[in-house]
Design an enzyme around this catalytic site. Structure first.
Site, PDB file in Angstrom:
ATOM      1  N   HIS A 138      10.908   1.592  -7.324  1.00 53.25           N
ATOM      2  CA  HIS A 138      11.765   0.659  -6.598  1.00 53.25           C
ATOM      3  C   HIS A 138      12.765  -0.058  -7.486  1.00 53.25           C
ATOM      4  CE1 HIS A 138       8.677  -2.731  -7.489  1.00 53.25           C
ATOM      5  NE2 HIS A 138       8.366  -1.665  -8.193  1.00 53.25           N
ATOM      6  N   ARG A 139      12.303  -0.460  -8.680  1.00 54.45           N
ATOM      7  CA  ARG A 139      13.210  -1.260  -9.517  1.00 54.45           C
ATOM      8  C   ARG A 139      14.342  -0.424 -10.114  1.00 54.45           C
ATOM      9  NH1 ARG A 139      11.544  -5.841  -8.663  1.00 54.45           N
ATOM     10  NH2 ARG A 139       9.339  -6.342  -8.576  1.00 54.45           N
ATOM     11  N   ASN A 162       0.357   3.629  -4.792  1.00 53.40           N
ATOM     12  CA  ASN A 162       0.782   3.460  -6.188  1.00 53.40           C
ATOM     13  C   ASN A 162       0.761   1.973  -6.532  1.00 53.40           C
ATOM     14  OD1 ASN A 162       1.644   4.105  -8.721  1.00 53.40           O
ATOM     15  ND2 ASN A 162       3.759   4.593  -8.154  1.00 53.40           N
ATOM     16  N   GLY A 192      -0.629  -0.850  -8.342  1.00 50.61           N
ATOM     17  CA  GLY A 192      -1.421  -1.364  -9.454  1.00 50.61           C
ATOM     18  C   GLY A 192      -1.992  -2.734  -9.131  1.00 50.61           C
ATOM     19  N   ARG A 235      -1.714   6.222 -14.336  1.00 45.56           N
ATOM     20  CA  ARG A 235      -1.557   4.841 -14.817  1.00 45.56           C
ATOM     21  C   ARG A 235      -2.907   4.340 -15.334  1.00 45.56           C
ATOM     22  NH1 ARG A 235       1.601   1.497 -10.346  1.00 45.56           N
ATOM     23  NH2 ARG A 235       1.677  -0.016 -12.037  1.00 45.56           N
ATOM     24  N   LYS A 271       8.539  -0.369  -1.816  1.00 48.39           N
ATOM     25  CA  LYS A 271       7.398  -0.916  -2.547  1.00 48.39           C
ATOM     26  C   LYS A 271       7.432  -2.442  -2.550  1.00 48.39           C
ATOM     27  CE  LYS A 271       4.939   0.570  -6.659  1.00 48.39           C
ATOM     28  NZ  LYS A 271       3.886  -0.315  -6.838  1.00 48.39           N
ATOM     29  N   GLU A 300       5.595   1.995 -12.839  1.00 46.57           N
ATOM     30  CA  GLU A 300       5.695   3.017 -11.796  1.00 46.57           C
ATOM     31  C   GLU A 300       6.129   4.368 -12.369  1.00 46.57           C
ATOM     32  OE1 GLU A 300       6.117  -0.088 -11.450  1.00 46.57           O
ATOM     33  OE2 GLU A 300       5.822  -0.754  -9.376  1.00 46.57           O
ATOM     34  N   SER A 338       2.966 -10.100 -20.974  1.00 45.62           N
ATOM     35  CA  SER A 338       3.235 -10.559 -19.612  1.00 45.62           C
ATOM     36  C   SER A 338       2.447 -11.830 -19.242  1.00 45.62           C
ATOM     37  CB  SER A 338       2.921  -9.459 -18.597  1.00 45.62           C
ATOM     38  OG  SER A 338       3.442  -8.224 -19.003  1.00 45.62           O
ATOM     39  N   ASP A 357       2.854  -1.629  -0.952  1.00 46.65           N
ATOM     40  CA  ASP A 357       1.731  -2.111  -1.760  1.00 46.65           C
ATOM     41  C   ASP A 357       0.863  -3.132  -1.018  1.00 46.65           C
ATOM     42  OD1 ASP A 357       2.796  -0.469  -3.618  1.00 46.65           O
ATOM     43  OD2 ASP A 357       2.861  -1.932  -5.242  1.00 46.65           O
ATOM     44  N   ASP A 397       9.795  -7.065 -15.740  1.00 46.07           N
ATOM     45  CA  ASP A 397      10.372  -6.363 -14.588  1.00 46.07           C
ATOM     46  C   ASP A 397      11.850  -6.691 -14.416  1.00 46.07           C
ATOM     47  OD1 ASP A 397       7.995  -5.206 -14.153  1.00 46.07           O
ATOM     48  OD2 ASP A 397       7.513  -6.264 -12.297  1.00 46.07           O
ATOM     49  N   SER A 401      -1.697  -3.796 -20.196  1.00 43.69           N
ATOM     50  CA  SER A 401      -1.244  -4.361 -18.928  1.00 43.69           C
ATOM     51  C   SER A 401      -1.993  -5.654 -18.690  1.00 43.69           C
ATOM     52  CB  SER A 401      -1.529  -3.385 -17.781  1.00 43.69           C
ATOM     53  OG  SER A 401      -1.389  -4.058 -16.546  1.00 43.69           O
TER      54      SER A 401
END
Ligand code: DC
Length: 672
Positions: A404-405, A95, A97, A125, A432, A357, A206, A52, A329, A176
């Site tokens: 990734h997470r 990818n 964001g 997205r 990522k 993602e 968030s 990223d 996250d 978001s």
């Protein structure tokens, strides 16, 4: 980084040690854009190296910013400082964001012609709410694919957009928070003559990420005021000014895996805890509040300005019910910790997971169920009940959805009490935010040596086992032991020390072998300070190795060194006695052969390609002599282990032989 199709984690039992975490993705990309919009050069320290940030750096370069990568996380960014970005430009945003959203806003306000696109998932997205807000202002943005999603085109021709700045800009806050962040970072570019106001429509999710945005804006000279997170004011006369130098904090979301690791496995069995460097309790990142959640589940966490220390507290962990809106996250990590809790854990207010993602709510539910957990997936919540008993755990192959997470948090299931291995598909998706995640995990995680898989590939000289073993190791992400090289190096060390290779010198050569200062790195070999990669590959070195390997004390001296190669996540070992003597309990043993004629041909081709002249008949005689010696010696003679699978490679290429070994290995694994 593990660029293999999958990574198998052996059952893990404990963890201790220190980890240095990579820089935060959110902070890295914000800092890069702010530096790019500022007057002056900013030294950015500890920047995350990841997909990223790569995308952002490439875009900034394309737009005409000065980007000077000095290595080791240091990048100098020379900002546009009021100049127009280079246009037209087509920007590929992968990818990311955190790159496409603020860049769209900034470029829309700065004028010019740009196309922004990404990978297919990026085109699913949402970005519509941001585009709506920018259109209210008078920006011209069109969708090139589906309405509301990238790819998009910003089009202002040569002139600047005529902006409507009097009215407050309204933006939705409940899909978001990156839309608001994008506006907060872009609007100072046009807040010259009057204050600019942003009004958030719907509840702002968030908030911690907005907090990061505001903290960083302040570092770059922009003091944003806000009323209750609903109305934000950017003061007239705002102008981006480089702070000169800025350090990127380590990623607090990445810290969650190691905090969880400590809670699950550190201190178990009387060992010390996990220490995390790069982020501390005073972090500006919202995910640092994961610490509170981990404590609630039983972790013992201490910390200071730039460090955290974690140990296991309550065990089993305590089930919790938690509104996770403030740690979206890191909360994924709680869902995996829930596997080790007594009772049912409920994570609520996580609807934002669906537009990350991947649809993370669905993904977590599916993968947790594969492990044997009971899962209830709500529209905006997740309820996880651990497998009822040890026998209810399942060996799972975790699909990672290019997320990734998902990959990182599920690695923690390898501590399952059933002692089952776990497969992580597409492990490189961690790039990522944390390219070396698995290496970092393996540096602090412990497994029983017997549970670390070893694949043995034994066979006579020139059977192709070295090439096959290296290919298998590479495909699996396992370590590779070329045990023949150890005998070759020992022989070379003996010759260099002036010792004739014979029984009289056995004790002295064995002493050399015990303290062999050998180092392997990416196919190259060092003896003390000297590279010996080629020196140990000559025919003479091979003959000397064969002689030295017939000395029992030398063989004994090399055992501990060879056992030391059995490290996480696994090992492929090639030699003569890997399956019979060194790793007799290995789960897969292959005995690779080929006819003497065929092996002589292969060796001949090898030598000719290196410009060394040779005769096939001589080579064949040599290798038959070597076979005879290797087979007839008293200690560890060359014989297939009783449970070895024989593979005649005479008619196979090396990759065909490797594919066969991998096929056998797959059949051995418990994953369907
Ligand atoms: O595989 P290679 O040709 O590099 O091996 C060199 C010599 O070392 C070979 O002649 C036999 C010996 N060797 C051994 O005895 N045991 C092993 N595990 C590996 C090699």
């Amino acid at each position: 980084m593990f660029a293999t199709p999958f990574l198998d984690l052996p059952p893990l039992t404990a963890a201790c040690g220190t980890v240095q975490l990579p820089g935060s993705k959110s902070i890295s990309n914000r800092v890069l854009l702010l530096a790019a919009l500022s007057q002056g050069t900013t030294e950015v320290h500890d920047l995350l190296a990841s997909d990223d940030t790569r995308v952002m750096l490439d875009a900034l370069r394309q737009l005409g910013c000065g980007v000077d990568e000095r290595g080791n996380g240091l990048v100098h960014i020379t900002g546009l400082g009021g100049a127009k970005p280079r246009s037209p430009a087509k920007l590929f945003m992968g990818n990311a964001g955190t790159a496409i959203r603020p860049l769209t806003a900034a470029l829309a306000l700065l004028g010019g012609e740009y196309e922004l696109s990404g990978v297919p998932r990026m085109h699913e997205r949402p970005i519509g709410d941001l585009v709506e807000a920018l259109r209210q202002l008078g920006c011209q943005i069109e969708y090139l694919g589906n309405d509301g999603y990238p790819p998009l085109r910003i089009q202002h021709g040569a002139g600047l957009p005529a902006l409507r700045l009097q009215e407050p800009i309204r933006v939705r806050g409940d899909v978001s928070s990156q839309f608001l962040t994008a506006l907060l970072m872009a609007l100072p570019l046009v807040a010259q003559k009057q204050d600019l106001a942003i009004e958030v429509v719907g509840e702002l999710i968030s908030k911690p990420y907005i907090h990061i945005t505001l903290e960083l804006l302040a570092r770059f000279g922009i003091a944003v005021r806000h009323e209750n997170w609903q109305r934000f004011t950017i003061p007239a006369g705002s102008r981006y000014q480089s702070p000169g130098s800025i350090h990127v904090e380590a990623d607090a979301s990445s810290a969650s895996y190691f905090i969880a690791l400590g809670a699950i496995a550190a201190g178990a069995g009387g060992q010390n805890g996990i220490k995390i460097l790069g982020v501390g309790l005073d972090s500006i990142q919202g995910d640092i509040r994961f610490v509170e959640a981990a404590r609630a589940m039983g972790a013992r966490v201490e910390g200071g300005p730039n460090w955290l220390q974690i140990e296991r507290g309550s065990w089993p962990l305590k089930a919790i019910e938690l509104d996770c809106n403030h740690i979206p996250d890191a909360a994924m990590t709680l869902a995996v910790m829930a596997l080790y809790a007594e009772g049912t854990t409920t994570l609520t207010n996580i609807a934002s997971w669906r537009v990350k993602e991947t649809d993370r709510l669905a993904a977590m539910a599916i993968e947790l169920r594969k492990l044997g957990a009971g899962v209830e997936e709500g529209a905006d919540y997740l309820r996880v009940t651990p497998p009822a008993s040890t026998a209810d755990w399942r060996p799972a192959s975790i699909h990672t959805y290019d997320d990734h997470r998902v990959a990182m948090c599920f690695s923690l299931a390898a501590f399952n009490p059933a002692g089952l291995p776990e497969r992580i598909e597409d492990p490189k998706c961690v790039a990522k935010t944390f390219p070396d995640y698995f290496e970092t995990l393996f540096a602090v995680a412990r497994a029983d040596a017997a549970a670390i898989p070893v694949i043995c590939i034994d066979g006579p000289t020139a059977s192709g086992k070295g090439t096959v073993a290296a290919a298998v190791a590479q495909q699996l992400g396992y370590h590779f032991l070329d045990s023949g090289a150890l005998y070759r190096i020992t022989a070379l060390a003996a010759v260099q020390a002036g010792l004739t290779i014979s029984a009289e010198n056995e004790a002295s050569i064995a002493k050399l072998a015990r303290q062999l200062p050998v180092q392997f790195e990416g196919g190259r070999v060092w003896l003390a300070q000297a590279e010996v990669t080629d020196a140990i590959r000559t025919e003479e070195a091979g003959m000397n190795a064969s002689r030295v390997s017939a000395l029992p004390l030398v063989r004994k001296a090399l055992i501990a060194l060879q056992h030391g190669f059995r490290r996480l996540p696994g090992l492929v070992a090639d030699g003569r006695d890997m399956g019979t003597v060194i790793f007799p309990s290995a789960p897969l043993k292959v005995f690779l052969t080929a006819s003497a004629e065929c092996r002589a041909q292969r060796r001949y081709k090898q030598l000719i390609s290196k410009g060394i002249s040779a005769r096939i008949s001589d080579l064949r005689a040599d290798l038959e002599a070597r076979d005879a010696r290797d087979q007839s010696r008293v200690v560890a003679p060359l014989v297939p282990a009783q449970d070895a699978l024989q593979l005649d490679s005479s008619a196979l290429t090396a990759s065909e032989a490797a594919a066969q070994v991998l096929g056998w290995w797959q059949a051995h694994r418990p994953f369907s």
